[in-house]
Each structure stands twice: as structure tokens, then as C-alpha cells.
Design a protein around this motif. Sequence first.
Motif, mmCIF file in Angstrom:
data_model
loop_
_atom_site.group_PDB
_atom_site.id
_atom_site.type_symbol
_atom_site.label_atom_id
_atom_site.label_comp_id
_atom_site.label_asym_id
_atom_site.label_seq_id
_atom_site.Cartn_x
_atom_site.Cartn_y
_atom_site.Cartn_z
ATOM 1 N N TRP A 1 18.487 72.051 -20.253
ATOM 2 C CA TRP A 1 18.093 73.302 -20.897
ATOM 3 C C TRP A 1 16.897 73.941 -20.202
ATOM 4 C CZ3 TRP A 1 13.848 75.356 -23.441
ATOM 5 C CH2 TRP A 1 14.095 76.455 -24.276
ATOM 6 N N THR A 2 15.983 73.122 -19.688
ATOM 7 C CA THR A 2 14.740 73.655 -19.124
ATOM 8 C C THR A 2 14.945 74.316 -17.768
ATOM 9 O OG1 THR A 2 14.168 71.661 -17.867
ATOM 10 C CG2 THR A 2 13.434 71.743 -20.160
ATOM 11 N N ARG A 3 15.995 73.945 -17.048
ATOM 12 C CA ARG A 3 16.267 74.361 -15.662
ATOM 13 C C ARG A 3 15.220 73.801 -14.690
ATOM 14 N NH1 ARG A 3 15.479 80.169 -16.087
ATOM 15 N NH2 ARG A 3 14.376 79.586 -17.970
ATOM 16 N N ARG A 4 14.234 73.043 -15.235
ATOM 17 C CA ARG A 4 13.246 72.439 -14.329
ATOM 18 C C ARG A 4 13.853 71.189 -13.682
ATOM 19 N NH1 ARG A 4 7.244 69.956 -15.656
ATOM 20 N NH2 ARG A 4 6.719 69.551 -13.469
ATOM 21 N N TRP A 5 14.776 70.554 -14.393
ATOM 22 C CA TRP A 5 15.349 69.299 -13.924
ATOM 23 C C TRP A 5 16.791 69.527 -13.520
ATOM 24 C CZ3 TRP A 5 11.165 66.818 -13.279
ATOM 25 C CH2 TRP A 5 10.120 66.984 -14.171
ATOM 26 N N GLU A 6 17.038 69.442 -12.231
ATOM 27 C CA GLU A 6 18.388 69.674 -11.733
ATOM 28 C C GLU A 6 18.702 68.586 -10.719
ATOM 29 O OE1 GLU A 6 19.043 73.651 -10.424
ATOM 30 O OE2 GLU A 6 21.182 73.307 -10.107
ATOM 31 N N GLY A 7 19.825 67.894 -10.902
ATOM 32 C CA GLY A 7 20.194 66.812 -9.987
ATOM 33 C C GLY A 7 21.585 67.017 -9.440
ATOM 34 N N HIS A 8 22.250 65.933 -9.142
ATOM 35 C CA HIS A 8 23.626 65.984 -8.646
ATOM 36 C C HIS A 8 24.272 64.671 -9.033
ATOM 37 C CE1 HIS A 8 22.643 63.160 -5.341
ATOM 38 N NE2 HIS A 8 21.451 63.680 -5.524
ATOM 39 N N THR A 9 25.573 64.706 -9.190
ATOM 40 C CA THR A 9 26.262 63.480 -9.618
ATOM 41 C C THR A 9 27.631 63.392 -8.949
ATOM 42 O OG1 THR A 9 27.044 62.211 -11.514
ATOM 43 C CG2 THR A 9 27.247 64.589 -11.704
ATOM 44 N N PRO A 10 28.041 62.169 -8.600
ATOM 45 C CA PRO A 10 29.388 62.036 -8.033
ATOM 46 C C PRO A 10 30.464 62.136 -9.112
ATOM 47 C CG PRO A 10 28.333 59.887 -8.163
ATOM 48 C CD PRO A 10 27.303 60.899 -8.577
ATOM 49 N N ALA A 11 30.082 61.850 -10.376
ATOM 50 C CA ALA A 11 31.103 61.863 -11.431
ATOM 51 C C ALA A 11 30.479 61.957 -12.817
ATOM 52 C CB ALA A 11 31.946 60.580 -11.351
ATOM 53 N N VAL A 12 31.221 62.616 -13.701
ATOM 54 C CA VAL A 12 30.878 62.637 -15.123
ATOM 55 C C VAL A 12 32.001 61.924 -15.850
ATOM 56 C CG1 VAL A 12 30.528 64.108 -17.149
ATOM 57 C CG2 VAL A 12 29.696 64.854 -14.892
ATOM 58 N N VAL A 13 31.653 60.891 -16.621
ATOM 59 C CA VAL A 13 32.668 60.118 -17.343
ATOM 60 C C VAL A 13 32.465 60.347 -18.832
ATOM 61 C CG1 VAL A 13 33.705 57.844 -17.653
ATOM 62 C CG2 VAL A 13 32.570 58.406 -15.493
ATOM 63 N N ARG A 14 33.583 60.632 -19.531
ATOM 64 C CA ARG A 14 33.467 61.006 -20.948
ATOM 65 C C ARG A 14 34.285 60.058 -21.831
ATOM 66 N NH1 ARG A 14 34.755 67.344 -20.633
ATOM 67 N NH2 ARG A 14 36.778 66.443 -20.236
ATOM 68 N N PRO A 15 33.694 58.932 -22.227
ATOM 69 C CA PRO A 15 34.433 57.977 -23.052
ATOM 70 C C PRO A 15 34.714 58.521 -24.452
ATOM 71 C CG PRO A 15 32.126 57.361 -22.907
ATOM 72 C CD PRO A 15 32.309 58.514 -21.969
ATOM 73 N N GLY A 16 35.764 57.971 -25.075
ATOM 74 C CA GLY A 16 36.163 58.460 -26.395
ATOM 75 C C GLY A 16 35.863 57.492 -27.521
ATOM 76 N N ASP A 17 35.485 56.253 -27.203
ATOM 77 C CA ASP A 17 35.117 55.317 -28.269
ATOM 78 C C ASP A 17 34.252 54.192 -27.711
ATOM 79 O OD1 ASP A 17 36.789 53.406 -27.070
ATOM 80 O OD2 ASP A 17 38.507 53.950 -28.313
ATOM 81 N N VAL A 18 33.797 53.326 -28.604
ATOM 82 C CA VAL A 18 32.846 52.285 -28.205
ATOM 83 C C VAL A 18 33.465 51.292 -27.216
ATOM 84 C CG1 VAL A 18 33.333 50.849 -30.253
ATOM 85 C CG2 VAL A 18 31.173 50.583 -29.050
ATOM 86 N N ALA A 19 34.743 51.021 -27.392
ATOM 87 C CA ALA A 19 35.391 50.066 -26.480
ATOM 88 C C ALA A 19 35.377 50.618 -25.052
ATOM 89 C CB ALA A 19 36.822 49.787 -26.942
ATOM 90 N N GLU A 20 35.627 51.902 -24.936
ATOM 91 C CA GLU A 20 35.601 52.517 -23.600
ATOM 92 C C GLU A 20 34.178 52.498 -23.018
ATOM 93 O OE1 GLU A 20 39.424 55.533 -24.260
ATOM 94 O OE2 GLU A 20 37.475 56.393 -23.718
ATOM 95 N N VAL A 21 33.190 52.754 -23.878
ATOM 96 C CA VAL A 21 31.807 52.715 -23.386
ATOM 97 C C VAL A 21 31.483 51.315 -22.877
ATOM 98 C CG1 VAL A 21 29.363 52.966 -24.006
ATOM 99 C CG2 VAL A 21 31.043 54.565 -24.943
#
Length: 466
Positions: free
Chosen positions: A35-55
Motif C-alpha cells: 500500500w505504501t509504494r515504498r516497499w517494492e520487490g520481485h518474486t518468481p512465484a505467487v502461490v495461493r493455497p486453499g486450505d491448511v493442508a495445502e499450506v
Amino acid sequence: MRSGTAEFVESAEKVVGPNHVLTATEQTEPYAVDWTRRWEGHTPAVVRPGDVAEVAELVRLARRHQVALVPQGGKTGLVGGSVPLAGEVVLSLTRLTGIEPVDRLAGQVTVGAGVTLGALQAAAAEAGWAFGVDLAARDSATVGGMIATNAGGLHVVRHGAMRAQVVGVEAVLGTGAVVRRLRGLVKDNTGYDLAQLLCGSEGTLGIVTRARLRLVAPPGPLVVALLGLPSMTAAVAFAATLRTTLPGVRALEAMTGDSMRRTAAHLGVALPTTPTASAYLLVEADPASDDPTLTVADSLTRAAGEGALGDAVENAAVATAAGERAKLWRFREAQPEAAAALGVVHKMDVTLPTSELAGFCDDVAVAIADRWPEAATFLYGHVGDGNVHVNVVGGPEGEDVDDLVLEQVVDRGGSISAEHGIGTAKKRWLPRDRSPAEIESMRAVKQALDPDGILNPNVLFPPFCL
Ligand code: FAD
Ligand code: MLT
Ligand code: ZN
């Protein structure tokens, strides 16, 4: 992509499904800036688990492939804690949006980590209850992020911060182990309180997947008053008096005159009271009386009798109708966005001993103006908790202003983080605030719960960097 990361990503796709692993830059970019735009990085991947077992499976994979994970909720954190600044994989918890039926008998609810504060508040209200924490980022901030930062907000003076609402959690530790205690037992002294340990841990020990939360009684008819005061000293003293004399006090928020006038200009509206005041105090209460407005007005007048407040009480803007209350709250809640509208803001979030608070506000504003006359400083915060947010925009690029402010905080016996956490923004400063023994103990806890240092390795402590 490093080979370990590539193997992790390939395996992660099998766990969560290919639709929930994002690797194309145009898809990952929004997850790499906050939100601040002060912190900007880069990532090879975003992973979006759907439940605790996946996490849990993802954490085990991350350990196996030595891949660093940045847990992420609504990205409204203000210290760079949820941004992949060193190219970590982002673990977005925003799919964990389950809300179980409110337990009306216990006054509790179990919700997923990705539930927004706004959705939680709506679910509580529908069942005749309320949630004790509120903050302006309510439509984006998630329960998981709020636990991980131990968020404070606008009603701490009445209900305490996030940790006071947490009865239990389900979480995946850095070991991959799942801990779960969601029975809603208010009294439960069976050993270490892991839920409380996770409060304020900033994603460095475990990933919160669900939480059992205490609800509070909904407020009675509310009264909001906005007063212009002669000084920050008067605001601190008046707020202290109101904590003991105003029945049903829920919020005590202070702003400097400059912050208030800049925010009014940003909103394009006139200040509803004393336009030239040096400081402003917003008070909210539900005094549970036949005539709440009269009770609040009486309390303000009686409390004012003890201090030099000029005509602040007589000129106060007072509101009871929801729309009118919201208009007064806008002058407080819009402070962060008014600062952000001027550029990328240096945000410092500090607590001072109450006796030092006003002096700090006065001195720090002068010190910043002397050194960077071109900068705009916004000072606002939760005066009832001794917490002020110092926001500087349009001044220096580097960290000099952060150093100037935090130096004064430490010298005056304050804390360098009241409610936003250390994140990446303030880890350089941690040894100035916490003793070697404290930091060593924190590292020992980190080592025990996250032995490979895969969870937010660049947050809180100086880098572990995988
Ligand atoms: P994120 O920003 O996504 O993450 C914050 C931290 O939590 C990171 O370290 C991240 O790694 C970790 N994390 C996120 N989800 C999980 C999870 N499920 N498990 C483990 N770790 C996790 N804060 C206050 O305290 N009081 C305020 O009054 C307040 N007002 C705000 C007003 C505005 C306009 C904005 C933009 C922010 C405000 N904040 C305030 C800051 C912010 O809203 C809180 O810090 C909030 O708790 C962050 O939640 P999030 O879901 O956005 O977390
Ligand atoms: C607030 O109280 O408005 C928040 O903590 C956000 C900020 O510091 O800007
Ligand atoms: Zn705040």
C-alpha cells in the motif's frame, strides 16, 4: 529462477493446482508492492493455497527445496513485511475466506486467515455482536495479517489490540507442523500459549490459517466529538482525564493542527471546528445514558474544567447520526491517504511514555522542519494508547529522517513500533530498542519453530537469507 525454486514451483502446482501458482511478471507484480509504494520487490512465484493442508504441504516443500516464503494477506502492512524484497516466493493467504457461524453462546467466531476485517465485522454484526478491533484499512486487511502484526487501531483504549481478541489459532509452523487450538476456551493454562506467541510474530514463526476470535457487545448510541485544542500537551492531558471520566469512551485520537489542515485540504472540505488550533482531539463514546449527547457534553465540560483548553469544548463539533459521525471520523481516518497523496511517505509508528508524548510531538516536528524545510510532516495517532504515527513526505530519500525520529523515541524511553511491527523497515533499529538477551531469546524461538529460516527470513532480524 534458482533450481530449488523451479522444483518448488513445479511441486506447488501439484498441491494447489496450476491456476493458483502465478509466475508471469504481469500477474506477480501486484503482489510485490504494498500500500505504501515504498516497499517494492520481485518474486518468481505467487502461490495461493486453499486450505491448511495445502499450506502445510507448501511449507514442507519449501524446507525441502530451501525456498524462502513471504506470507501475505491484504498488503496493508506499513513496514514492508509482506513484500518479497529479496525475491522470495509469496504465499498469499487471501483464499482462506471461510467464516463459520457465530457461536452466540460464547460470543466467538472462527474465521479463515484471509477474511478481511470488514467481512468479519459484518458477520459479527449480523449475529448481534461486534469485533473489538477497527482500522481504516478494514476492507483489505486480513485476520491473518492482523494477528501477525498484532494490529491496534481505533478502539484499543476500550477493547485492547488484536492479541486481546485472539482465543486460539490454527497455524502451520516453519517446521511444517500444524498447531490447532480452536475450542474457544477463554481460560486455558495448559502450557505455552502458541496463539499469543504468533500475535506480532510478523510471519516469521508460522502461517496463521484460521483463528478463533472473541466478539464484544455492539456499542450503544455513539457520540463523536472533534475538538480544536491550544497544544498537543493539552490534547494528551485532556485525553488522560477522559479515560477515567467519560463513560463508554471508545476512541481518543489526536492530530496536529498542520496534519489536520493538510487532510482537510486533501478532502476539499472545511474544518468543522476551530480552524487554527494547534492540535485536535477526536473522541468517541457510547455512554449508555438516556441522553448520550448531553452525557458526553457534560463529561467534556467537567474534564475541561481541569485544564487550559480555551473554548475548545464550546466550539466542539459533535455528531450522533451515523453519516455525521463518519464525516468527523474522515478527518482522522483520511490522514494516511492525505500524506500518501503527496508522495511516498516515511512512516514511523511509535509509542512514548505518556509524560513524553507531547514534548516528542512538538520537538520532532520542529527538528524535521529545521532539517528538511521542504518536507511535510503528518503527526496523528492513538493518543489514548500513547501511540503517535510520524509521517514525513517530500523530504529526504534515504533513511536519515527515520533515524532522526527513532533516535528521539529511544532517547525518551519509547518503543520504535507501537502497532505496525518491525518488518524490514525497522530491523536495523531492533538492537536499539531490545536488549541482546531479548533478541537472543527471540532468535531461539525462531530457530525452534522455523529451523531452516524459510518464513519471512528478511523480516524482524538482520537477514537469514536463503
Ligand atoms: P499484510 O500487509 O499482507 O502482512 C503484514 C504482515 O503479516 C507481514 O509480515 C506478513 O508476512 C504477515 N502475514 C500476513 N498474513 C499472514 C498469515 N496468514 N500468517 C502469518 N503471517 C501473515 N495497523 C494498525 O495496527 N492500526 C491501524 O490503525 C492501522 N490503520 C491503517 C490504515 C491504513 C489506511 C493502512 C493502509 C494500514 C493501516 N494499518 C493499521 C496497517 C495494517 O492494516 C495492519 O498492519 C494489518 O494488520 C495488516 O494486515 P494485512 O492483511 O494487510 O497484512
Ligand atoms: C493509523 O492509525 O491511521 C494507521 O496506523 C496508519 C498509519 O499510520 O498511517
Ligand atoms: Zn494507527
